[in-house]
Structure formats: C-alpha cells, structure tokens
Design a protein around this motif. Structure first.
Motif, PDB file in Angstrom:
ATOM      1  N   TRP A 261      61.496  -4.528  57.074  1.00 35.32           N
ATOM      2  CA  TRP A 261      62.031  -4.626  55.703  1.00 35.32           C
ATOM      3  C   TRP A 261      63.182  -3.646  55.538  1.00 35.32           C
TER       4      TRP A 261
ATOM      5  N   GLU B 110      56.548 -11.959  58.745  1.00 35.59           N
ATOM      6  CA  GLU B 110      57.221 -11.185  57.699  1.00 35.59           C
ATOM      7  C   GLU B 110      58.520 -10.574  58.254  1.00 35.59           C
TER       8      GLU B 110
ATOM      9  N   ALA C 178      48.101  -9.001  46.084  1.00 32.02           N
ATOM     10  CA  ALA C 178      48.560  -8.811  47.474  1.00 32.02           C
ATOM     11  C   ALA C 178      49.374 -10.010  47.937  1.00 32.02           C
ATOM     12  N   GLY C 179      50.117  -9.785  49.014  1.00 29.76           N
ATOM     13  CA  GLY C 179      50.804 -10.910  49.651  1.00 29.76           C
ATOM     14  C   GLY C 179      52.169 -11.205  49.078  1.00 29.76           C
ATOM     15  N   ALA C 180      52.933 -10.150  48.798  1.00 31.91           N
ATOM     16  CA  ALA C 180      54.284 -10.350  48.263  1.00 31.91           C
ATOM     17  C   ALA C 180      55.196 -10.999  49.299  1.00 31.91           C
TER      18      ALA C 180
ATOM     19  N   ARG D   5      45.586  -2.763  52.296  1.00 38.06           N
ATOM     20  CA  ARG D   5      46.981  -2.989  51.928  1.00 38.06           C
ATOM     21  C   ARG D   5      47.303  -2.097  50.739  1.00 38.06           C
ATOM     22  N   CYS D   6      48.558  -1.689  50.643  1.00 35.36           N
ATOM     23  CA  CYS D   6      48.964  -0.963  49.436  1.00 35.36           C
ATOM     24  C   CYS D   6      48.777  -1.863  48.232  1.00 35.36           C
ATOM     25  N   THR D   7      48.866  -3.175  48.478  1.00 40.89           N
ATOM     26  CA  THR D   7      48.784  -4.149  47.385  1.00 40.89           C
ATOM     27  C   THR D   7      47.369  -4.679  47.171  1.00 40.89           C
TER      28      THR D   7
ATOM     29  N   GLU E  72      57.157   4.440  49.187  1.00 39.02           N
ATOM     30  CA  GLU E  72      56.218   3.369  48.882  1.00 39.02           C
ATOM     31  C   GLU E  72      54.833   3.952  49.146  1.00 39.02           C
TER      32      GLU E  72
ATOM     33  N   THR F 196      56.423   5.117  53.896  1.00 43.59           N
ATOM     34  CA  THR F 196      55.266   4.390  53.381  1.00 43.59           C
ATOM     35  C   THR F 196      54.024   5.168  53.777  1.00 43.59           C
TER      36      THR F 196
ATOM     37  N   ASN G  44      48.953   0.188  58.457  1.00 42.31           N
ATOM     38  CA  ASN G  44      48.418  -1.077  57.949  1.00 42.31           C
ATOM     39  C   ASN G  44      49.412  -2.235  58.035  1.00 42.31           C
ATOM     40  N   PHE G  45      50.690  -1.912  57.969  1.00 44.18           N
ATOM     41  CA  PHE G  45      51.725  -2.911  58.283  1.00 44.18           C
ATOM     42  C   PHE G  45      52.570  -2.268  59.374  1.00 44.18           C
TER      43      PHE G  45
ATOM     44  N   PHE H  43      60.389  -4.835  46.765  1.00 46.48           N
ATOM     45  CA  PHE H  43      59.002  -4.397  46.895  1.00 46.48           C
ATOM     46  C   PHE H  43      58.883  -2.909  46.603  1.00 46.48           C
TER      47      PHE H  43
HETATM   48  C1  UN1 Z   1      51.793  -2.480  52.323  1.00 48.32           C
HETATM   49  O1  UN1 Z   1      50.575  -2.577  52.177  1.00 48.32           O
HETATM   50  O2  UN1 Z   1      52.320  -1.380  52.586  1.00 48.32           O
HETATM   51  O3  UN1 Z   1      52.454  -7.692  49.716  1.00 48.32           O
HETATM   52  C2  UN1 Z   1      52.726  -3.626  52.281  1.00 48.32           C
HETATM   53  C3  UN1 Z   1      51.728  -7.542  50.703  1.00 48.32           C
HETATM   54  C4  UN1 Z   1      52.409  -7.437  52.042  1.00 48.32           C
HETATM   55  C5  UN1 Z   1      52.994  -6.078  52.232  1.00 48.32           C
HETATM   56  C6  UN1 Z   1      52.089  -4.934  51.902  1.00 48.32           C
HETATM   57  N1  UN1 Z   1      53.447  -8.415  52.126  1.00 48.32           N
HETATM   58  O4  UN1 Z   1      50.523  -7.476  50.632  1.00 48.32           O
END
Ligand code: UN1
Length: 513
Positions: free
Chosen positions: A173, A119, A461-463, A299-301, A266, A243, A165-166, A469
């Motif tokens: 980014w 990433e 998840a997984g953008a 993950r946030c996602t 975020e 974040t 977590n990241f 974002f």
């Molecule tokens: C996060 O959890 O703060 O989209 C970022 C996603 C990852 C990034 C998550 N590419 O799940």
C-alpha cells in the motif's frame, strides 16, 4: 503440516532456504551473526532463520537508497508506473506460492493468505493508473503576467515499518504508491514475519533488476528497539509509515516529529458494528462474524464490539453464538477451517488474560474463551473465539486485544448506540447494519461515527485498496493506499512564474529601488 506440501517445499517454491539474509540493498547482504527464527503459529515449529541487519549494513542501505532516489526520482512518473505494472504481474504469477508462505508464517487461511497477495496486486494496478494522475492545481495569480500552480515532487527515501498480521500487503500500500511518486523505500517488516518479506522482495526485486532500474526497494530486519529506532531518528528518511500498536506508534511519532520528519500512523482499532432491528439480519450476522473471526481477530479492522438493538438482541446474539459453534478453528492448511491460530504464545496469553479481566469486570462469557489443542498441531497457538456480554463500567473493552473477542452491547436508541460506539480511544473502522435511511444518515453525520472508515451494511473489516485507509483518535490519523493518500509520499511545491517585463509585488506592496 499440509496435505500436499511440506515446509521445505513451501520455502523452496519462493526461493527461501534454512538460513536467509534479511538485508537487501541491491544485493542480499550477509549482515551479521545475529539471527531470528521464524516459527509457524500453525504448529509452533521452527520454519527457518534470518540474519538480522547490523548497524553498518543499515548505514550502507540508507546511502544506497539515497543514491537510488537521485536516479529514480528523475524517471518520468508514467514510466515508474510501468515498473509497478510488471511487479504486479510477477505477483500474479506467484500469488499461490506466496499465499502459502503467508499461511505458514502467520497462520492465515488459504483464502486469506492469497487475499494478502491479491491486495498487493490490486494496489499495484491502482498505482499504475496513479502514475499518470499525480495532479497539481493551478490558480490565478493576482499579478499581471504571472502564472501560479502547485506541483508534487518526490520526497526522498522513506521507510515502512509493518506488522505481522498483514505481513506484505500493507508494505505494498505504501511502497507501490511511494514508488510511482518517485520515492525509494526501506522496509522493516515485523520480526514475527520476516520470511514473507524476504520472499516478496525476491519477486519484486527480480523485476527491478530485469528491467534495469535502480534498487528502489530495500529490506532491513531487526527489532523495533534497534533498527526501528535507527529509522525513526534518521533525518535522511523523510517519512516513516508505521503500522502497529498505539504505544509503539506514540513513541515513533515523538521521535520522528522531534526531527520534524513526517509519519503515517496506522495504530490500533476497536471497531464496532451497530446492528439495528431494521437491518437484514442475515447480512448483519455474516458481517459481524467475518469481522470478528477473520484472521482470528488479528486485523486492525477486526470487529471487536457489536452494539445490538434491544428489540432483536436476544435472537441475534443467540444466532451469533450458534454461528460461532459451527466455525472450525484449526490449521489453515485444512479444508473448511475459517479461523487459524494466533501468532504466538504471548498472543494466547493476552487473549486469556483479557477474558479473565472481562469476567472480573462483570462481563458474561457467552461462548469460547479457552485455549484450544488442535490434534496433530498440539504446539500451535489456537483459541476458541469468545463472545462476551459487556457490563456497564467495563474497561477491558476500551483496549484492543489482538484476538477473537467480541463484546456485545444492548441499545435502546440510536443515540445511545452511537455513544457506546464512540466511547473508545481508537477510531479506525465502524459499521452500521440498517436499511433505514434516517439511521444510516445519522451514523454518517458529524454526530455519528468518529472513525476513518464508516461502512453501511458491510462489516468493519476487509477494506478495498481504492479508499484511503486509516483512522482517527489513537489510531493515529494516517491515511494509506487509495484515494489521494499519494500526497503523503510527495512534497507540495507552490510555483509562481513571472513572464512579464516588470516586477509587480503581491498585496500591491511598492518597493521602488
Ligand atoms: C490491518 O489490519 O492492518 O481492511 C490492515 C482490512 C484489510 C487490511 C487490514 N484490507 O481488513
């Protein structure tokens, strides 16, 4: 711990030792006596120590960052891109080693640990292209012999406060985009993942030094309440990109906006997938399982809610429960493991507490929901991923528990599904699984998803890095990474040039002296 490498081997591979300085401002500074220990969630063992940044070193770091900015912001943007290109190449060479450290320090599987570094490489590539595309608009002036346009000017030193977590990709980014924009960056990583930050800074700053550029990337380490607070209240830092949790984000936002600084927030997500009876159910199953289980739901996602069409609810949920039973939870260093540990004991307690609350609120636990002892890693922080059938009036499903808990809901109409979907305070990511164009377009309409990210036939998840974002509502409204997020890291300046021989005034105002 691992089949082929022990902890000291993983550390040595990335230039770390037993005790490491957590402060970089051109050199690695031995800041003070206070230390934090980084523990591996894989087996609870101590990995190494890091010295915390003292106030005096923080001051020195900000001063040096301002100095570096004065020089760096004058380097042409395409040349700034060349540095980022070389950094991306260095990360390519170190992808496996750094990925292994990510697995050790935060418990990601091998594939996800390396994905973290990938990433960074991706965003480096993006930033290189961007370095030649920091476009401004031109507009027609209403005055004769006048030209108007806008230009984007570097902002100054900025700060990135990242989460465990990241542990490095989210920094990149922000930082790679900020760097081509001409800014300098002070990074405060999570105290739960300082080693990854230090190792990444060693690679990145090795390139900066080799190419002879000013020290644009610095590192400070310490708690949010000490260093984080210094950063938030420091008027010299033009932008704070944070974040983390919603409460911390609210606090940082208040402090930074109190000095009229800028923020990119975020914060938490509470992402849902709508699964229609008109979807390809195999895709939906995989998408929901990946979203809910990857990174152990940290993950946030992460997919925290699945809203399923009543016509397929029973069979879909049954298949999901079956899929969960076949997923291996364990050490990320073991082949075939898809779900690693939670970050620490507190996270396990939070998971168990949420399960308990959900049950008390009438939720029906369909699988998992317990602490898991993994043989050979007894002190690691493992849990069995849970699926809970939500009950009406539940409240726990409105909060983000950073763990693998998936709430499932039944819906009759898409309108009802959308109401359930949007009825949470957070608004990061969302998805619908459907092959019906009417359903998909409804989901994407203004009556549809209220999130910053809306996916169709792929999970929450997984953008990819190419899109902007971030999310709405209590997720904080920030946008990072791709698209035109770069504008956050620059200031817009509207320029009017008079190349005539008199001074006409706008709006036809006369002022004859
Ligand atoms: C996060 O959890 O703060 O989209 C970022 C996603 C990852 C990034 C998550 N590419 O799940």
């Amino acid at each position: 711990m691992t089949k082929n490498r022990d902890v000291s081997g993983i550390l040595a591979d990335v230039g770390l030792s037993e005790t490491n300085s957590g402060s970089f401002n051109g050199n690695w500074v031995e800041s003070g006596k206070e230390r934090i220990t980084s523990f591996s969630p894989v087996d609870g063992s101590r990995i190494a120590e890091v010295t915390v940044t003292e106030r005096e070193t923080y001051e020195q770091t900000v001063r040096k960052s301002i100095k570096a900015f004065e020089e760096w912001s004058m380097v042409p943007a395409p040349e700034r891109g060349i540095l980022i290109r070389e950094i991306g190449n260095a990360l390519r060479l170190n992808k496996e080693k750094l990925g292994r450290l990510v697995s050790l320090e935060v418990g990601k599987t091998k594939s996800e640990g390396e994905g973290e570094i990938q990433e960074m490489i991706d965003v480096a590539d993006f930033a290189v292209g961007l370095s030649r595309q920091l476009y401004g608009l031109t507009m027609s002036s209403e005055r004769t012999n006048h030209r108007m346009y806008e230009q984007w000017v570097p902002l100054g030193p900025i700060s990135v406060i990242s989460s465990f977590n990241f542990p490095c990709s989210v920094w990149s980014w922000n930082s790679f985009i900020a760097a081509v924009a001409g800014d300098t960056v002070i990074w405060k990583p999570s105290s739960k993942a300082p080693l990854t930050a230090i190792a990444v800074m060693k690679v990145v700053n090795g390139v900066v030094k080799r190419l002879g550029y000013p020290d644009i990337f610095s590192l400070v380490i310490g708690s949010g309440s000490s260093i984080g607070e210094l950063i938030s209240s420091d008027h010299r830092i033009k932008l704070v990109s944070f974040t983390g949790s919603i409460p911390s984000g609210k606090h940082i936002s208040t402090v930074v906006s109190g000095r009229l600084g800028k923020t990119i927030l975020e914060l938490g997500g509470n992402n849902a997938a709508i699964v229609s009876s008109k979807s390809d159910l195999n895709i939906a199953l995989k998408g929901v399982a990946f979203g809910a289980l990857a990174t152990a739901g940290q993950r946030c996602t992460s997919t925290r809610r699945a809203i399923v069409d009543s016509r397929i609810y029973d069979s879909f949920v049954e298949k999901l429960v079956k899929a969960y039973s076949s997923v291996r939870v364990g050490s990320p260093f073991e082949e075939g493991v898809l779900v690693g540990p939670l970050i620490d004991g507190k996270a396990v307690d939070g998971f168990l507490k949420a399960i308990d609350t959900a049950k008390k609120e009438g939720g029906k636990l369909l699988c998992g929901g317990t602490r898991l002892t993994v043989k050979g890693h007894e002190k690691g922080h493992y849990v069995t991923p849970a699926i809970i059938e939500a009950s009406k009036g539940m409240t726990i499903d409105k909060t983000e528990t950073f763990a693998p808990i998936l709430y499932v809901y039944r819906y009759e109409t898409l309108e009802e599904a959308m109401d359930i979907h949007n009825n949470v305070p957070q608004g990061l990511s969302s998805s619908i699984f459907s092959n019906d164009v009417r359903e998909v377009e409804y989901f994407l309409s203004s009556r549809g998803s209220d999130c910053g990210i809306a996916n169709v036939n792929t999970g929450t998840a997984g953008a990819e890095i190419g899109g902007a974002f971030g999310g709405e509502k209590e997720t904080g409204g920030g946008r990072e990474s791709g698209s035109d997020s770069w504008k956050n890291y620059m200031r817009r300046q509207t320029v009017t040039i008079n190349y005539g021989k008199d001074l006409p005034l706008s709006q036809g105002v006369r002022f004859d002296v």
